[in-house]
Design a protein around this motif. Sequence first.
Motif, mmCIF file in Angstrom:
data_model
loop_
_atom_site.group_PDB
_atom_site.id
_atom_site.type_symbol
_atom_site.label_atom_id
_atom_site.label_comp_id
_atom_site.label_asym_id
_atom_site.label_seq_id
_atom_site.Cartn_x
_atom_site.Cartn_y
_atom_site.Cartn_z
ATOM 1 N N GLU A 234 -4.800 12.390 3.200
ATOM 2 C CA GLU A 234 -5.300 13.638 3.582
ATOM 3 C C GLU A 234 -4.921 14.649 3.064
ATOM 4 O O GLU A 234 -5.570 15.833 2.787
ATOM 5 C CB GLU A 234 -5.301 13.635 5.157
ATOM 6 N N ALA A 235 -3.564 14.694 2.678
ATOM 7 C CA ALA A 235 -2.871 15.789 1.861
ATOM 8 C C ALA A 235 -3.606 15.902 0.645
ATOM 9 O O ALA A 235 -3.600 17.094 0.180
ATOM 10 C CB ALA A 235 -1.494 15.462 1.567
ATOM 11 N N GLU A 236 -3.973 15.083 -0.059
ATOM 12 C CA GLU A 236 -4.842 15.054 -1.552
ATOM 13 C C GLU A 236 -6.051 15.580 -1.057
ATOM 14 O O GLU A 236 -6.537 16.689 -1.800
ATOM 15 C CB GLU A 236 -5.179 13.745 -2.085
ATOM 16 N N LEU A 237 -6.707 15.428 -0.126
ATOM 17 C CA LEU A 237 -8.027 15.815 0.311
ATOM 18 C C LEU A 237 -8.003 17.191 0.696
ATOM 19 O O LEU A 237 -8.884 17.984 0.300
ATOM 20 C CB LEU A 237 -8.697 15.194 1.595
ATOM 21 N N SER A 238 -6.736 17.869 1.081
ATOM 22 C CA SER A 238 -6.611 19.243 1.431
ATOM 23 C C SER A 238 -6.905 20.053 0.418
ATOM 24 O O SER A 238 -7.101 21.390 0.480
ATOM 25 C CB SER A 238 -5.369 19.561 2.289
ATOM 26 N N GLY A 239 -6.538 19.615 -0.767
ATOM 27 C CA GLY A 239 -6.700 20.572 -2.006
ATOM 28 C C GLY A 239 -7.952 20.072 -2.748
ATOM 29 O O GLY A 239 -8.031 20.923 -3.829
ATOM 30 N N PHE B 267 0.831 -1.123 -0.125
ATOM 31 C CA PHE B 267 -0.064 -0.016 0.012
ATOM 32 C C PHE B 267 0.961 1.136 0.000
ATOM 33 O O PHE B 267 1.672 1.431 0.816
ATOM 34 C CB PHE B 267 -1.045 0.038 1.210
ATOM 35 N N GLN B 268 0.887 2.134 -0.958
ATOM 36 C CA GLN B 268 1.906 3.096 -1.223
ATOM 37 C C GLN B 268 1.086 4.566 -0.503
ATOM 38 O O GLN B 268 1.840 5.499 -0.512
ATOM 39 C CB GLN B 268 1.822 3.219 -2.546
ATOM 40 N N GLU B 269 -0.278 4.605 -0.609
ATOM 41 C CA GLU B 269 -0.572 5.844 0.061
ATOM 42 C C GLU B 269 -1.673 5.404 1.417
ATOM 43 O O GLU B 269 -2.438 4.998 1.303
ATOM 44 C CB GLU B 269 -1.715 6.224 -0.830
ATOM 45 N N GLY B 270 -0.863 5.871 2.442
ATOM 46 C CA GLY B 270 -1.719 5.961 3.816
ATOM 47 C C GLY B 270 -2.581 6.946 4.095
ATOM 48 O O GLY B 270 -2.721 7.861 3.203
ATOM 49 N N ARG B 271 -3.094 7.304 5.088
ATOM 50 C CA ARG B 271 -3.736 8.043 5.749
ATOM 51 C C ARG B 271 -3.285 9.514 5.412
ATOM 52 O O ARG B 271 -4.055 10.430 4.899
ATOM 53 C CB ARG B 271 -4.353 7.979 7.236
ATOM 54 N N SER B 272 -2.133 9.762 5.756
ATOM 55 C CA SER B 272 -1.466 10.969 5.635
ATOM 56 C C SER B 272 -1.554 11.415 4.169
ATOM 57 O O SER B 272 -1.690 12.734 3.793
ATOM 58 C CB SER B 272 -0.183 11.167 6.223
ATOM 59 N N ALA B 273 -1.108 10.589 3.252
ATOM 60 C CA ALA B 273 -1.000 11.024 1.956
ATOM 61 C C ALA B 273 -2.551 11.340 1.239
ATOM 62 O O ALA B 273 -2.667 12.169 0.519
ATOM 63 C CB ALA B 273 -0.356 9.738 0.944
#
Length: 263
Positions: free
Chosen positions: A236-241, A228-234
Amino acid sequence: MTEVRVTHIGGPTTLIEADGWRLLTDPTFDPPGGRYAFGWGTSSRKLAGPALAVADLPPIDAVLLTHDHHGDNLDTAGRALLPGVGTVLTTQSGAGRLGGNARGLAAWTSTRLEAPGRPAIDVTATPARHGPPLSRPITGDVIGFALRWEGQRHGVLWISGDTVLYGGVREVARRLDVGTALLHLGSVRFPLTGPVRYSMNAAGAVALCGELRPHTVLPVHYEGWGHFQEGRSAIEAELSGAPADIRDRFRWLPTGKGTDVTV
């Protein structure tokens, strides 16, 4: 208004309790540390164990198994519990391999779960593609599930299964009124195949939700495994935009603790 309790057990595995029904998705209950082969030289290690053990589960009425041939969706302990549940819904090829109580569904075909004293649940299989175009002979068949029963307020409860964003998934947005989306994310990749993705990434989830317009989005399948290459932090970073009307639909499930969701 219908309240559903969803318990995220780990990876893709959730317990869904609704109007007396207990449904389990993609059961994975092995301890951490094992390495699992996924075919064509790819493999991954399990990094985290389940938040609940099989012994902690209530009696399960049905298992919604998006596919049976990958260890991060059905592992040894998960496979062992299948004979003890009422029904296993899965792909047609998977039902042939599992036999017994397994019932196979092709995309856009439906079946019904029925029991005395409970509302019937209509289950429709939805399309999924576990990788890039032409990958199906290698990655195998996968389906999602759309659940509909009387009393839902916002629309069907949809489980995406392991899939990238492609036309078949976009068809869900055109054909179904999705109220709650249980999205398998994680942006799965392997060193052997470089940048090729085998599950949806956060950017794809944002784009899809712009078409689905669900009331609630519940991310799963993003932690606990090395591939799995995208965890929660990644995510959430995408969601921030993302636009607020999409970002605010996402709701994180604590592992091992039931969360009430209005569907």
